[in-house]
Scaffold this active site. Structure first.
Site, PDB file in Angstrom:
ATOM      1  N   GLN A  92      44.142  41.090  38.695  1.00  0.00           N
ATOM      2  CA  GLN A  92      44.402  40.765  37.221  1.00  0.00           C
ATOM      3  C   GLN A  92      45.568  39.993  36.998  1.00  0.00           C
ATOM      4  OE1 GLN A  92      42.824  43.748  34.368  1.00  0.00           O
ATOM      5  NE2 GLN A  92      43.406  44.763  36.253  1.00  0.00           N
ATOM      6  N   VAL A  94      48.776  37.359  37.018  1.00  0.00           N
ATOM      7  CA  VAL A  94      48.888  35.998  37.091  1.00  0.00           C
ATOM      8  C   VAL A  94      50.084  35.730  37.592  1.00  0.00           C
ATOM      9  CG1 VAL A  94      47.539  35.544  35.153  1.00  0.00           C
ATOM     10  CG2 VAL A  94      49.932  35.930  34.893  1.00  0.00           C
ATOM     11  N   ASP A  95      51.079  36.473  38.172  1.00  0.00           N
ATOM     12  CA  ASP A  95      52.243  36.266  38.651  1.00  0.00           C
ATOM     13  C   ASP A  95      52.509  35.851  39.919  1.00  0.00           C
ATOM     14  OD1 ASP A  95      52.904  39.873  39.014  1.00  0.00           O
ATOM     15  OD2 ASP A  95      51.898  38.546  40.421  1.00  0.00           O
ATOM     16  N   HIS A 110      42.353  36.395  36.499  1.00  0.00           N
ATOM     17  CA  HIS A 110      42.814  35.665  35.238  1.00  0.00           C
ATOM     18  C   HIS A 110      43.787  34.451  35.624  1.00  0.00           C
ATOM     19  CE1 HIS A 110      42.393  40.026  33.546  1.00  0.00           C
ATOM     20  NE2 HIS A 110      41.027  39.239  33.542  1.00  0.00           N
ATOM     21  N   CYS A 118      45.475  20.318  32.745  1.00  0.00           N
ATOM     22  CA  CYS A 118      45.280  19.296  31.521  1.00  0.00           C
ATOM     23  C   CYS A 118      44.400  19.406  30.745  1.00  0.00           C
ATOM     24  CB  CYS A 118      45.288  17.740  32.231  1.00  0.00           C
ATOM     25  SG  CYS A 118      45.223  16.592  30.645  1.00  0.00           S
ATOM     26  N   CYS A 139      51.013  16.194  30.253  1.00  0.00           N
ATOM     27  CA  CYS A 139      50.406  15.446  31.372  1.00  0.00           C
ATOM     28  C   CYS A 139      50.706  13.877  31.167  1.00  0.00           C
ATOM     29  CB  CYS A 139      48.732  15.704  31.242  1.00  0.00           C
ATOM     30  SG  CYS A 139      47.893  14.664  32.575  1.00  0.00           S
ATOM     31  N   CYS A 141      48.809  11.678  31.016  1.00  0.00           N
ATOM     32  CA  CYS A 141      47.863  11.137  30.287  1.00  0.00           C
ATOM     33  C   CYS A 141      48.423  11.223  28.956  1.00  0.00           C
ATOM     34  CB  CYS A 141      46.380  11.418  30.511  1.00  0.00           C
ATOM     35  SG  CYS A 141      46.126  13.106  29.545  1.00  0.00           S
ATOM     36  N   SER A 180      45.754  49.304  33.422  1.00  0.00           N
ATOM     37  CA  SER A 180      45.220  50.473  32.226  1.00  0.00           C
ATOM     38  C   SER A 180      43.705  50.403  32.108  1.00  0.00           C
ATOM     39  CB  SER A 180      45.820  50.069  30.989  1.00  0.00           C
ATOM     40  OG  SER A 180      45.397  48.574  30.787  1.00  0.00           O
ATOM     41  N   ALA A 222      53.207  52.871  42.349  1.00  0.00           N
ATOM     42  CA  ALA A 222      52.681  52.132  43.422  1.00  0.00           C
ATOM     43  C   ALA A 222      53.601  51.798  44.534  1.00  0.00           C
ATOM     44  CB  ALA A 222      52.015  50.877  42.736  1.00  0.00           C
TER      45      ALA A 222
HETATM   46  C1  BV8 Z   1      35.839  37.604  28.488  1.00  0.00           C
HETATM   47  C2  BV8 Z   1      46.076  36.274  31.365  1.00  0.00           C
HETATM   48  C3  BV8 Z   1      33.627  36.522  27.952  1.00  0.00           C
HETATM   49  C4  BV8 Z   1      47.132  35.844  30.538  1.00  0.00           C
HETATM   50  C5  BV8 Z   1      44.854  38.212  30.586  1.00  0.00           C
HETATM   51  C6  BV8 Z   1      35.799  44.970  23.117  1.00  0.00           C
HETATM   52  C7  BV8 Z   1      35.656  45.672  24.222  1.00  0.00           C
HETATM   53  C8  BV8 Z   1      35.417  45.109  25.441  1.00  0.00           C
HETATM   54  C9  BV8 Z   1      35.854  44.066  25.643  1.00  0.00           C
HETATM   55  C10 BV8 Z   1      36.408  43.337  24.663  1.00  0.00           C
HETATM   56  C11 BV8 Z   1      36.269  43.550  23.390  1.00  0.00           C
HETATM   57  N1  BV8 Z   1      36.660  42.792  22.779  1.00  0.00           N
HETATM   58  C12 BV8 Z   1      37.093  41.569  23.289  1.00  0.00           C
HETATM   59  C13 BV8 Z   1      36.981  41.922  24.587  1.00  0.00           C
HETATM   60  C14 BV8 Z   1      37.042  40.848  25.744  1.00  0.00           C
HETATM   61  C15 BV8 Z   1      38.444  40.603  26.180  1.00  0.00           C
HETATM   62  C16 BV8 Z   1      39.198  42.111  26.318  1.00  0.00           C
HETATM   63  O1  BV8 Z   1      38.771  42.777  27.450  1.00  0.00           O
HETATM   64  N2  BV8 Z   1      39.884  42.666  25.228  1.00  0.00           N
HETATM   65  C17 BV8 Z   1      40.732  44.020  25.597  1.00  0.00           C
HETATM   66  C18 BV8 Z   1      41.881  43.741  25.245  1.00  0.00           C
HETATM   67  C19 BV8 Z   1      39.500  44.905  24.596  1.00  0.00           C
HETATM   68  N3  BV8 Z   1      38.259  40.153  27.418  1.00  0.00           N
HETATM   69  C20 BV8 Z   1      38.313  38.963  27.387  1.00  0.00           C
HETATM   70  O2  BV8 Z   1      38.429  38.216  26.535  1.00  0.00           O
HETATM   71  C21 BV8 Z   1      38.059  38.309  28.860  1.00  0.00           C
HETATM   72  N4  BV8 Z   1      37.254  37.343  28.715  1.00  0.00           N
HETATM   73  O3  BV8 Z   1      35.484  38.556  28.187  1.00  0.00           O
HETATM   74  O4  BV8 Z   1      35.093  36.380  28.489  1.00  0.00           O
HETATM   75  C22 BV8 Z   1      33.873  35.899  26.743  1.00  0.00           C
HETATM   76  C23 BV8 Z   1      33.790  34.756  26.782  1.00  0.00           C
HETATM   77  C24 BV8 Z   1      33.660  34.043  25.487  1.00  0.00           C
HETATM   78  C25 BV8 Z   1      33.912  34.655  24.176  1.00  0.00           C
HETATM   79  C26 BV8 Z   1      33.881  35.799  24.175  1.00  0.00           C
HETATM   80  C27 BV8 Z   1      33.858  36.506  25.484  1.00  0.00           C
HETATM   81  C28 BV8 Z   1      39.412  37.343  29.392  1.00  0.00           C
HETATM   82  C29 BV8 Z   1      40.459  38.679  29.756  1.00  0.00           C
HETATM   83  C30 BV8 Z   1      41.574  38.056  30.367  1.00  0.00           C
HETATM   84  C31 BV8 Z   1      42.776  37.702  29.361  1.00  0.00           C
HETATM   85  N5  BV8 Z   1      43.849  37.612  30.097  1.00  0.00           N
HETATM   86  N6  BV8 Z   1      45.935  37.900  31.056  1.00  0.00           N
HETATM   87  C32 BV8 Z   1      48.315  36.194  31.028  1.00  0.00           C
HETATM   88  O5  BV8 Z   1      48.681  37.234  31.738  1.00  0.00           O
HETATM   89  O6  BV8 Z   1      49.173  35.585  30.782  1.00  0.00           O
HETATM   90  S1  BV8 Z   1      44.893  39.833  30.022  1.00  0.00           S
HETATM   91  C33 BV8 Z   1      46.062  40.670  30.795  1.00  0.00           C
HETATM   92  O7  BV8 Z   1      45.637  42.088  30.680  1.00  0.00           O
HETATM   93  C34 BV8 Z   1      46.728  40.642  32.093  1.00  0.00           C
HETATM   94  O8  BV8 Z   1      45.874  39.782  32.917  1.00  0.00           O
HETATM   95  C35 BV8 Z   1      46.651  41.788  32.615  1.00  0.00           C
HETATM   96  O9  BV8 Z   1      46.491  41.884  33.921  1.00  0.00           O
HETATM   97  C36 BV8 Z   1      45.576  42.408  32.028  1.00  0.00           C
HETATM   98  C37 BV8 Z   1      45.117  43.805  32.077  1.00  0.00           C
HETATM   99  O10 BV8 Z   1      46.228  44.473  31.859  1.00  0.00           O
HETATM  100  P1  BV8 Z   1      46.982  45.460  33.253  1.00  0.00           P
HETATM  101  O11 BV8 Z   1      47.089  44.645  34.257  1.00  0.00           O
HETATM  102  O12 BV8 Z   1      46.135  46.696  33.247  1.00  0.00           O
HETATM  103  O13 BV8 Z   1      48.368  45.901  32.457  1.00  0.00           O
HETATM  104  P2  BV8 Z   1      48.637  46.883  31.417  1.00  0.00           P
HETATM  105  O14 BV8 Z   1      50.079  46.641  30.978  1.00  0.00           O
HETATM  106  O15 BV8 Z   1      47.342  46.940  30.343  1.00  0.00           O
HETATM  107  O16 BV8 Z   1      48.505  48.443  32.287  1.00  0.00           O
HETATM  108  C38 BV8 Z   1      49.683  48.570  33.363  1.00  0.00           C
HETATM  109  C39 BV8 Z   1      49.199  49.994  33.939  1.00  0.00           C
HETATM  110  O17 BV8 Z   1      49.985  49.959  35.267  1.00  0.00           O
HETATM  111  C40 BV8 Z   1      49.230  50.987  33.204  1.00  0.00           C
HETATM  112  O18 BV8 Z   1      48.270  51.859  33.369  1.00  0.00           O
HETATM  113  C41 BV8 Z   1      50.566  51.779  33.597  1.00  0.00           C
HETATM  114  O19 BV8 Z   1      50.270  53.321  33.512  1.00  0.00           O
HETATM  115  C42 BV8 Z   1      50.537  51.252  34.888  1.00  0.00           C
HETATM  116  N7  BV8 Z   1      51.843  51.262  35.740  1.00  0.00           N
HETATM  117  C43 BV8 Z   1      53.104  51.003  35.252  1.00  0.00           C
HETATM  118  N8  BV8 Z   1      53.646  51.151  36.049  1.00  0.00           N
HETATM  119  C44 BV8 Z   1      53.546  51.697  37.321  1.00  0.00           C
HETATM  120  C45 BV8 Z   1      51.882  51.630  37.151  1.00  0.00           C
HETATM  121  N9  BV8 Z   1      51.321  51.916  37.945  1.00  0.00           N
HETATM  122  C46 BV8 Z   1      51.841  52.067  39.373  1.00  0.00           C
HETATM  123  N10 BV8 Z   1      52.945  51.914  39.583  1.00  0.00           N
HETATM  124  C47 BV8 Z   1      53.703  51.769  38.653  1.00  0.00           C
HETATM  125  N11 BV8 Z   1      55.219  51.506  38.784  1.00  0.00           N
END
Ligand code: BV8
Length: 238
Positions: A92, A94-95, A110, A118, A139, A141, A180, A222
């Site tokens: 997931q 994007v890094d 993602h 563009c 861009c 353009c 998460s 991790a």
């Molecule tokens: C879509 C890119 C269809 C940008 C990102 C209600 C219910 C269900 C879904 C939804 C809802 N309402 C809306 C939705 C859909 C929505 C969604 O899921 N929302 C959530 C917040 C409820 N999803 C979308 O919109 C997706 N598209 O559904 O398309 C659609 C089409 C049209 C119209 C409607 C729907 C698109 C989702 C993509 C969003 N883009 N990022 C950018 O990053 O710049 S999401 C963002 O969160 C990142 O990509 C990230 O990767 C992702 C998930 O987060 P995690 O990677 O899990 O990171 P997080 O910080 O949350 O957790 C870190 C974990 O690591 C923790 O558990 C922590 O304990 C652990 N940790 C910490 N340190 C360590 C560790 N583990 C091990 N070792 C360590 N040292």
């Protein structure tokens, strides 16, 4: 887990796998950026309203990621891909750190913040300048360039979802590392693996919704737990 019977492996990673490299996660205490939530910044609406603010956020992340070090979890996954016949890394993140670590077969659900697109022509190119020479980026353009990532409310690349589903449904073992499990549809990938009969091991520093159905939950960082798991696996194959 008897690693000797594992034929194919799929891995899902989230921001937690880059945490020990100093890349802030999204939902941890260090996840905030200037008191904005990712759900409010990573959206098409935010970019339409204020492309400068969104590009400042990405510029800050790009600079931070460009200067961070890979950790043992990234490096172990790259080593496992070389050693195991059927290995798919789904992220997931994007890094771009998995590719920097040498992972080749990476499904970026993602997108990747090192690519820009563009908004008018739809063309995608790699753009590595840190810091950005101008904000917002434009861009030739004249139209705006945007980070080639999937924002909330945007569909994931069809090819990426299909590849993730195929890998999850056909693997014997799924490793879920540092997510998460709240962002969909990515959070369903481990469920698809479970439904496909895979053994699911979660590595995280705390329990998540995925823990409820994982076969094993390894609570630890991790970068510590991944090398341990791979060492145990190699020993079983000797
Ligand atoms: C879509 C890119 C269809 C940008 C990102 C209600 C219910 C269900 C879904 C939804 C809802 N309402 C809306 C939705 C859909 C929505 C969604 O899921 N929302 C959530 C917040 C409820 N999803 C979308 O919109 C997706 N598209 O559904 O398309 C659609 C089409 C049209 C119209 C409607 C729907 C698109 C989702 C993509 C969003 N883009 N990022 C950018 O990053 O710049 S999401 C963002 O969160 C990142 O990509 C990230 O990767 C992702 C998930 O987060 P995690 O990677 O899990 O990171 P997080 O910080 O949350 O957790 C870190 C974990 O690591 C923790 O558990 C922590 O304990 C652990 N940790 C910490 N340190 C360590 C560790 N583990 C091990 N070792 C360590 N040292």
């Amino acid at each position: 887990m008897d690693f000797r019977n594992v034929r194919s492996v799929a891995v899902l990673t989230g921001a937690g796998i880059s945490a020990e490299s100093g890349v802030p996660t999204f939902r941890g205490e260090d996840g905030l950026w200037r008191h904005y939530r990712v759900e409010d910044l990573a959206t098409p609406g935010a970019f339409r309203r204020n492309p400068t603010l969104v590009w400042e956020w990405y510029d800050w992340r790009r600079e931070l990621i460009a200067n961070c070090q890979l950790n043992q979890a990234h490096l172990t996954l790259a080593e496992m891909e070389k050693a195991l016949p059927h290995f798919t890394l789904i992220t997931q993140n994007v890094d771009g750190l998995h590719r920097r670590a040498g992972s080749q077969k990476v499904v970026e659900l993602h997108g990747n913040l090192w690519d820009v697109r563009c908004v008018a022509e739809g063309t995608v190119r790699e753009y590595l300048d840190v810091p950005l020479p101008e904000v917002p980026l434009r861009c030739q353009c004249g139209a705006l360039l945007r980070p080639n990532v999937v924002w909330f409310g945007e569909s994931l690349p069809a090819g990426a979802i299909a590849a993730a589903q195929e890998a999850a449904m056909s693997c014997d073992l799924m490793l879920v590392i540092g997510t998460s499990g709240v962002v969909h549809p990515a959070a369903s990938v481990p469920l698809w693996a479970k439904q496909g009969g895979a053994y699911v091991i979660e590595i995280n520093v705390q329990r998540t919704p995925i823990s409820t159905y994982a076969d094993e939950v390894v609570l630890g960082p991790a970068a510590v737990e991944m090398p341990k798991l791979w060492a145990e696996w190699r020993k079983a194959l000797e």
